[in-house]
Design a protein around this motif. Structure first.
Motif, PDB file in Angstrom:
ATOM      1  N   LEU A   1       0.830  -1.193   0.000  1.00 13.03           N
ATOM      2  CA  LEU A   1       0.000   0.000   0.000  1.00 13.03           C
ATOM      3  C   LEU A   1       0.869   1.249   0.000  1.00 13.03           C
ATOM      4  O   LEU A   1       1.882   1.323   0.712  1.00 13.03           O
ATOM      5  N   ARG A   2       0.460   2.234  -0.798  1.00 15.39           N
ATOM      6  CA  ARG A   2       1.170   3.505  -0.860  1.00 15.39           C
ATOM      7  C   ARG A   2       0.149   4.637  -0.918  1.00 15.39           C
ATOM      8  O   ARG A   2      -1.051   4.397  -1.028  1.00 15.39           O
ATOM      9  N   GLN A   3       0.653   5.863  -0.909  1.00 17.40           N
ATOM     10  CA  GLN A   3      -0.247   7.013  -0.897  1.00 17.40           C
ATOM     11  C   GLN A   3      -1.149   7.045  -2.128  1.00 17.40           C
ATOM     12  O   GLN A   3      -2.289   7.478  -2.063  1.00 17.40           O
ATOM     13  N   ARG A   4      -0.668   6.556  -3.237  1.00 12.91           N
ATOM     14  CA  ARG A   4      -1.466   6.576  -4.463  1.00 12.91           C
ATOM     15  C   ARG A   4      -2.445   5.398  -4.542  1.00 12.91           C
ATOM     16  O   ARG A   4      -3.219   5.291  -5.489  1.00 12.91           O
ATOM     17  N   SER A   5      -2.416   4.497  -3.539  1.00 11.34           N
ATOM     18  CA  SER A   5      -3.273   3.314  -3.561  1.00 11.34           C
ATOM     19  C   SER A   5      -4.722   3.678  -3.260  1.00 11.34           C
ATOM     20  O   SER A   5      -5.010   4.645  -2.544  1.00 11.34           O
ATOM     21  N   SER A   6      -5.638   2.873  -3.804  1.00 12.45           N
ATOM     22  CA  SER A   6      -7.064   3.027  -3.496  1.00 12.45           C
ATOM     23  C   SER A   6      -7.624   1.656  -3.131  1.00 12.45           C
ATOM     24  O   SER A   6      -7.616   0.741  -3.954  1.00 12.45           O
ATOM     25  N   TYR A   7      -8.070   1.553  -1.888  1.00 10.50           N
ATOM     26  CA  TYR A   7      -8.594   0.288  -1.365  1.00 10.50           C
ATOM     27  C   TYR A   7     -10.112   0.278  -1.451  1.00 10.50           C
ATOM     28  O   TYR A   7     -10.782   1.204  -0.979  1.00 10.50           O
ATOM     29  N   LEU A   8     -10.662  -0.780  -2.044  1.00 10.80           N
ATOM     30  CA  LEU A   8     -12.110  -0.903  -2.201  1.00 10.80           C
ATOM     31  C   LEU A   8     -12.692  -1.735  -1.062  1.00 10.80           C
ATOM     32  O   LEU A   8     -12.381  -2.914  -0.916  1.00 10.80           O
ATOM     33  N   HIS A   9     -13.554  -1.100  -0.267  1.00 11.61           N
ATOM     34  CA  HIS A   9     -14.243  -1.791   0.822  1.00 11.61           C
ATOM     35  C   HIS A   9     -15.394  -2.598   0.219  1.00 11.61           C
ATOM     36  O   HIS A   9     -16.514  -2.094   0.074  1.00 11.61           O
ATOM     37  N   ALA A  10     -15.109  -3.845  -0.138  1.00 11.93           N
ATOM     38  CA  ALA A  10     -16.127  -4.745  -0.686  1.00 11.93           C
ATOM     39  C   ALA A  10     -16.573  -5.754   0.356  1.00 11.93           C
ATOM     40  O   ALA A  10     -17.718  -6.199   0.344  1.00 11.93           O
ATOM     41  N   ALA A  11     -15.672  -6.138   1.255  1.00 13.18           N
ATOM     42  CA  ALA A  11     -16.033  -6.968   2.409  1.00 13.18           C
ATOM     43  C   ALA A  11     -16.733  -6.073   3.427  1.00 13.18           C
ATOM     44  O   ALA A  11     -16.552  -4.852   3.425  1.00 13.18           O
ATOM     45  N   PRO A  12     -17.552  -6.639   4.310  1.00 15.15           N
ATOM     46  CA  PRO A  12     -18.315  -5.800   5.249  1.00 15.15           C
ATOM     47  C   PRO A  12     -17.418  -5.054   6.234  1.00 15.15           C
ATOM     48  O   PRO A  12     -16.475  -5.614   6.793  1.00 15.15           O
ATOM     49  N   SER A  13     -17.734  -3.785   6.453  1.00 12.82           N
ATOM     50  CA  SER A  13     -16.908  -2.937   7.317  1.00 12.82           C
ATOM     51  C   SER A  13     -16.984  -3.317   8.784  1.00 12.82           C
ATOM     52  O   SER A  13     -16.116  -2.929   9.570  1.00 12.82           O
TER      53      SER A  13
END
Length: 519
Positions: free
Chosen positions: A196-208
């Motif tokens: 993971l880096r500053q330019r990364s985008s993580y998709l919350h697809a699993a339940p929060s």
């Protein structure tokens, strides 16, 4: 050092960068942190001071991430509620934790009257969803707009940050206390494993509400990356966000990966933004791996094994071992090696470490091990001994340090990445008047890895049918815990010398051809 330190850094290094993108809503890290400070002030004014428990019942959104950090900023303890639970299960967790504030969205506001009546300790309901909220509820947006910002409480390393409820083999849920130190350590390690880096985008697809997603979210904040959201896993919605927003990081269970690949709108060329797929819940089959490698041409795959009590992670199977050929092949049946901040051993009944190949209980030690179970000191003492978390899982370590899970001492079933505890299902089934004895086991399922299967010995001929058992369970426990199949039988009950039902005997016909007792 509290988890909110990451917000201060994010403002400093990426203040104008996108923090959250949820549909048309886009927030910078500066705006997000300002809202968190105001929400924390509003929560604290309503009793959410140091150590107060604040619960959340909602689907994924940027508001869920605000909830976590606003609770931490106020000095409180987050209590995320499993959205798949039945109302009695939700009420138990709220009462057990002593939560006095519950935040809900529009998907669950219809449950508020029933929950409020059954959980008298609740004093405040906050509505964070779309449209008109329940009568008497405070409005999340009003709190964010007009709350007086407060200074960051900056939780201590050993201070409890969250109580994450997990099923228990005794039939009741257990609240796992995770400290700021537990979660901070894990977030730093995950940021490295997942690249993971500053330019990364993580998709919350699993339940929060699930620790796996929450932990990946904390890691994303730690690098000042961007959070993307779908309100619940839906292959079409996930594919749309990847295409529209260029998501780089996904957390999925193998079942979800399979569902994405089977979706008619899936196009491999649209997946080139994906850099890392982090998965767990069950190992990935070689057939699915081959499809995933082709379908996500730029993605590294990372598998993790762990549990809530180990802050989600104990071992990691790194990307290089996700291959079907060459010198690194042949590790896919393992769950990898000890994570960078963790010690893992396989021990015998006396606690002595087994040599390579010896099957015993998997134990874990490190700064990731929970503080304990909420309100269960005896169980905590029995589970964490001399710093070692006793997982209740059986496995062996090979000569190169790769861990192989072969069975579950606690009879846990993993179905589609969700943990199902057989004793909890058995307790529900046993309440049916036509049931004399019952046992719940996991059986192989091509789609879900394992499926919940019940064996029922009735009180008499025609006393109960399988369909009745399933319908009965749906009134008492979450749908994913309910049996998918039921065998009503008059065969002799296989019992041990101690009078316990021999579940290994019940499992044998289903697993003989599989080569092991779990996926």
């Amino acid at each position: 050092m509290g988890l909110t330190r990451a917000l201060h850094r994010a403002v400093q290094v990426n203040g104008n960068g996108a923090a959250t993108i949820a549909g048309a809503r886009v927030q910078s890290w500066r705006a997000f942190t300002d809202r968190v400070a105001r929400l924390a002030g509003a929560l604290q004014a309503r009793g959410a001071g140091r150590g107060a428990r604040v619960a959340m019942l909602a689907r994924n959104s940027d508001r869920y991430l605000e909830y976590y950090y606003a609770t931490f900023w106020a000095g409180g303890i987050a209590v995320p509620i499993n959205t798949r639970w039945a109302v009695p299960e939700m009420v138990f967790a709220l009462d057990d934790a002593g939560a006095e504030i519950l935040i809900v969205d529009h998907h669950f506001q219809h449950l508020v009257p029933e929950i409020a009546q059954a959980a008298p300790r609740l004093r405040t309901i906050v509505f964070c969803g779309d449209g008109q909220g329940p009568a008497g509820a405070l409005a999340w947006e009003e709190m964010a707009a007009h709350g007086d910002p407060i200074d960051d409480a900056d939780g201590d390393w050993d201070e409890v940050a969250g109580i994450f409820y997990t099923g228990g083999t005794t039939g009741r849920s257990k609240g796992v206390m995770l400290s700021h130190g537990n979660l901070f350590t894990n977030s730093m390690a995950e940021a490295i494993w997942l690249n993971l880096r500053q330019r990364s985008s993580y998709l919350h697809a699993a339940p929060s509400f699930h620790l796996a997603d929450a932990a990946a979210g904390f890691a994303t904040t730690a690098v000042a990356g961007c959070h993307l959201f779908v309100d619940a896993f839906d292959p079409s919605a996930v594919l749309d966000v990847i295409r529209a927003r260029g998501a780089t990081h996904l957390l999925l269970v193998p079942t979800m990966i399979q569902m994405l690949l089977e979706h008619p709108a899936f196009v491999a060329d649209d997946m080139r933004s994906v850099e890392t797929i982090f998965y767990g819940g069950s190992p990935m089959s070689e057939a699915l791996l081959a499809r995933a490698i082709w379908a996500f041409p730029n993605a590294a795959l990372v598998q993790a094994y762990g549990m809530t009590e180990t802050t989600a992670i104990a071992t990691v199977l790194e990307p290089g071992y996700h291959t079907l050929a060459g010198p690194l092949a042949g590790r896919l049946n393992s769950v990898g090696r000890a994570a960078s901040h963790v010690e893992v051993q396989v021990v015998d009944g006396r606690g002595a470490e087994h040599p390579p190949g010896g099957v015993g209980e998997i134990v874990v030690r490190g700064p990731n091990v929970m503080k304990g179970y909420w309100n269960l000191p005896d169980l905590t003492a029995a589970t964490v001994r001399n710093g070692w978390m006793h997982t209740g899982d059986a496995g062996y370590m090979d000569a190169d340090g790769f861990l192989h899970v072969v069975d579950r001492l606690k009879d846990m079933i993993i179905s589609g990445g969700e943990n199902v505890y057989s004793a909890e299902v058995e307790n529900a089934i046993a309440q049916h008047p036509g049931v004399r004895l019952c046992a719940v086991i996991g059986i192989p399922d091509a789609r879900w890895g394992e499926a919940v299967h019940a064996v029922v010995w009735p009180t008499g001929p025609a006393a109960v049918r399988g369909e009745e058992i399933i319908a009965h369970c749906r009134k008492l426990i979450a749908g994913y815990k309910c049996p998918r199949s039921v065998d009503v039988t008059d065969r002799p009950v296989p019992l041990s010398a101690a009078g316990k039902i021999l579940k290994n005997v019940l499992r044998e016909p289903y697993w003989d051809s599989q080569g092991r007792q779990v996926h």
